[in-house]
Design an enzyme around this catalytic site. Structure first.
Site, PDB file in Angstrom:
ATOM      1  N   LYS A 111      45.222  36.775  41.488  1.00  0.00           N
ATOM      2  CA  LYS A 111      45.905  37.003  40.416  1.00  0.00           C
ATOM      3  C   LYS A 111      47.458  36.671  40.553  1.00  0.00           C
ATOM      4  O   LYS A 111      48.006  35.770  39.730  1.00  0.00           O
ATOM      5  CB  LYS A 111      45.530  37.848  39.377  1.00  0.00           C
ATOM      6  CG  LYS A 111      44.312  38.043  38.802  1.00  0.00           C
ATOM      7  CD  LYS A 111      44.134  38.995  37.670  1.00  0.00           C
ATOM      8  CE  LYS A 111      42.725  39.319  37.491  1.00  0.00           C
ATOM      9  NZ  LYS A 111      42.423  40.174  36.309  1.00  0.00           N
ATOM     10  N   LYS A 197      33.050  32.389  41.514  1.00  0.00           N
ATOM     11  CA  LYS A 197      32.551  33.106  40.558  1.00  0.00           C
ATOM     12  C   LYS A 197      32.719  32.630  39.159  1.00  0.00           C
ATOM     13  O   LYS A 197      33.991  32.177  38.555  1.00  0.00           O
ATOM     14  CB  LYS A 197      32.696  34.691  40.630  1.00  0.00           C
ATOM     15  CG  LYS A 197      34.065  34.929  40.127  1.00  0.00           C
ATOM     16  CD  LYS A 197      34.242  36.512  40.103  1.00  0.00           C
ATOM     17  CE  LYS A 197      35.588  36.916  39.555  1.00  0.00           C
ATOM     18  NZ  LYS A 197      36.159  38.174  39.811  1.00  0.00           N
ATOM     19  N   LYS A 200      36.578  34.288  33.241  1.00  0.00           N
ATOM     20  CA  LYS A 200      37.169  34.079  32.020  1.00  0.00           C
ATOM     21  C   LYS A 200      38.496  33.177  32.218  1.00  0.00           C
ATOM     22  O   LYS A 200      39.024  32.534  30.997  1.00  0.00           O
ATOM     23  CB  LYS A 200      37.677  35.374  31.248  1.00  0.00           C
ATOM     24  CG  LYS A 200      36.551  36.362  30.591  1.00  0.00           C
ATOM     25  CD  LYS A 200      37.310  37.626  30.413  1.00  0.00           C
ATOM     26  CE  LYS A 200      36.345  38.780  30.225  1.00  0.00           C
ATOM     27  NZ  LYS A 200      36.779  39.895  30.691  1.00  0.00           N
TER      28      LYS A 200
HETATM   29  P1  TYM Z   1      36.073  42.300  33.973  1.00  0.00           P
HETATM   30  O1  TYM Z   1      36.508  42.228  32.363  1.00  0.00           O
HETATM   31  O2  TYM Z   1      36.726  41.193  34.777  1.00  0.00           O
HETATM   32  O3  TYM Z   1      34.551  42.146  33.679  1.00  0.00           O
HETATM   33  C1  TYM Z   1      33.713  43.220  32.980  1.00  0.00           C
HETATM   34  C2  TYM Z   1      32.323  43.198  33.838  1.00  0.00           C
HETATM   35  O4  TYM Z   1      31.736  42.074  34.252  1.00  0.00           O
HETATM   36  C3  TYM Z   1      31.502  41.826  35.525  1.00  0.00           C
HETATM   37  N1  TYM Z   1      31.602  40.361  36.001  1.00  0.00           N
HETATM   38  C4  TYM Z   1      30.761  39.673  36.487  1.00  0.00           C
HETATM   39  N2  TYM Z   1      29.637  39.954  37.167  1.00  0.00           N
HETATM   40  C5  TYM Z   1      28.687  39.145  37.491  1.00  0.00           C
HETATM   41  N3  TYM Z   1      29.206  37.832  37.794  1.00  0.00           N
HETATM   42  C6  TYM Z   1      30.617  37.538  37.200  1.00  0.00           C
HETATM   43  N4  TYM Z   1      30.886  35.987  37.588  1.00  0.00           N
HETATM   44  C7  TYM Z   1      31.244  38.265  36.836  1.00  0.00           C
HETATM   45  N5  TYM Z   1      32.327  38.311  36.215  1.00  0.00           N
HETATM   46  C8  TYM Z   1      32.962  39.683  35.695  1.00  0.00           C
HETATM   47  C9  TYM Z   1      32.517  42.710  36.196  1.00  0.00           C
HETATM   48  O5  TYM Z   1      32.185  43.183  37.669  1.00  0.00           O
HETATM   49  C10 TYM Z   1      32.612  43.788  35.372  1.00  0.00           C
HETATM   50  O6  TYM Z   1      31.577  44.909  35.626  1.00  0.00           O
HETATM   51  N6  TYM Z   1      38.922  45.852  36.113  1.00  0.00           N
HETATM   52  C11 TYM Z   1      37.473  45.513  35.182  1.00  0.00           C
HETATM   53  C12 TYM Z   1      37.262  46.223  34.007  1.00  0.00           C
HETATM   54  C13 TYM Z   1      37.878  47.635  34.124  1.00  0.00           C
HETATM   55  C14 TYM Z   1      36.661  48.776  34.596  1.00  0.00           C
HETATM   56  C15 TYM Z   1      37.254  49.980  34.470  1.00  0.00           C
HETATM   57  C16 TYM Z   1      35.451  48.607  34.851  1.00  0.00           C
HETATM   58  C17 TYM Z   1      38.880  48.614  33.662  1.00  0.00           C
HETATM   59  N7  TYM Z   1      38.585  49.683  33.972  1.00  0.00           N
HETATM   60  C18 TYM Z   1      36.663  51.114  34.778  1.00  0.00           C
HETATM   61  C19 TYM Z   1      34.567  49.783  35.263  1.00  0.00           C
HETATM   62  C20 TYM Z   1      35.344  50.954  35.364  1.00  0.00           C
HETATM   63  C21 TYM Z   1      37.599  44.051  34.865  1.00  0.00           C
HETATM   64  O7  TYM Z   1      38.598  43.283  35.019  1.00  0.00           O
HETATM   65  O8  TYM Z   1      36.367  43.688  34.696  1.00  0.00           O
END
Ligand code: TYM
Length: 334
Positions: A111, A197, A200
């Protein structure tokens, strides 16, 4: 009951990666756990954001949790910024985390390259906030997609470091949670490039299917998705990343076993396969979209869910925060 905790950033539309990597798994296991699920709006501002949509986006994500089948009987849904303990513990963690641990995070490296000159310090501190999100609730497991694995390892490292530096008794201050990453759907790939992957932040709308895409949009995106010119379809061929991704999507969305799909599609060409995938996707998303419309049509409902959720979450979070502050020496009364 054991506890699980997880969250999603409310930036842009949620896509099939978020659904298959995270939400669907939360739904599948919810009966067996006490779930804490939140919208990570404090994480959403680590890259430039629009204040006029931040709140509405968080509401939308909460509505998608419920529409996907999360039940308030098993789950507490809340907004990260409503529980001030997240920010407070994140600062305490920031001060005990070595800088190079943060600089080594893959997501930070990726990022920060994209942001160029404008990398905010929040992007670096991001995993310390995430560790706070998790450890405040002392969960047993954290169900996420594959891309969050490194952040969960860091979370355990921070907890272990705090325990090592500040535990005075035998009993550790913080409990180390385990990641829970389900194999199928853990890494959904882009529709326009099977080696990246689904994300968003990909500038191309064609690269992802959003949970709220209409059947026509889904048809259009699958029609135009990247394939290859090989005849016959099979899993796990590193030279055919798109093929593996699309077959996996079909398998997961239609709830079939791998062997069944492998046998069904072995002799197919893309022209025959794409309509199957399209129909499976539409069939999986339509009921969620209908529920979503009902939930969002009810005025005030989501806000009351979030208010109750945040109160319950805050009570738990503040206990852990108090424990950590005590251990770190913040002991003076007013
Ligand atoms: P985020 O918002 O990017 O994504 C949310 C969840 O979706 C999963 N994910 C995917 N799984 C499979 N294939 C993909 N292409 C894909 N893109 C996203 C992510 O693995 C995630 O489970 N940092 C985290 C948010 C967060 C969080 C936390 C998660 C903040 N605090 C505490 C767990 C516990 C994030 O940016 O996820």
């Amino acid at each position: 009951k054991q506890r699980v905790l997880s969250g999603i950033q409310p930036t842009g539309e949620l896509h099939l990666g978020n659904y298959l990597g995270a939400i669907r798994n939360w739904v599948d296991i919810q009966q067996d756990y006490d779930s804490y699920l939140f919208m990570a709006d404090l994480h959403a501002i680590t890259v430039p954001h629009d204040p006029s949509t931040l709140g509405e986006n968080a509401r939308k994500v909460a509505a998608l949790y419920l529409a996907s089948g999360i039940s308030l009987e098993h789950a507490t849904i809340f907004l990260q910024s409503h529980v001030s303990a997240h920010s407070e513990l994140a600062w305490l963690f920031t001060c005990i985390t070595p800088l190079n641990w943060l600089e080594d995070m893959i997501q930070f490296k990726e990022k920060s390259v994209k942001q160029g000159e404008n990398v905010g310090a929040g992007l670096l501190i991001y995993p310390a906030l995430m560790a706070a999100d998790i450890l405040l609730y002392e969960p047993d497991k954290v169900p996420v997609g594959e891309d969050q694995k490194q952040h969960l390892e860091l979370t355990r490292d921070i907890a272990a470091r705090l325990n090592y530096q500040f535990s005075t008794e035998e009993k550790p201050i913080l409990k180390l949670p385990d990641p829970m990453i389900r194999k199928e759907g853990a890494r959904v790939m882009s529709l326009t490039d099977g080696t990246r992957k689904m994300s968003k932040s990909d500038p191309s709308e064609l690269s992802r299917i959003n949970m709220l895409d209409s059947p026509d949009e889904i048809r259009r995106k699958i029609k135009r998705c990247k394939t290859d010119s090989v005849r016959g379809l099979w899993f796990d061929d590193v030279d055919r990343p798109e093929c593996n991704n699309l077959l996996t999507l079909y398998m997961v969305l239609s709830n079939q076993r791998k062997e069944t799909v492998a046998a069904e599609c072995a002799d197919m060409g893309w022209g025959q396969f794409k309509p199957l995938l399209t129909e499976a996707t539409i069939a999986a998303l339509e009921p969620i979209q209908e529920k979503y419309r009902n939930i969002t049509a009810e005025p005030g409902y989501l806000d009351s869910v979030l208010q109750q959720g945040s109160e319950k979450a805050a009570a738990l979070a503040h206990q852990t925060l108090a424990k950590v502050k005590q251990a770190m020496g913040f002991t003076l009364p007013f």
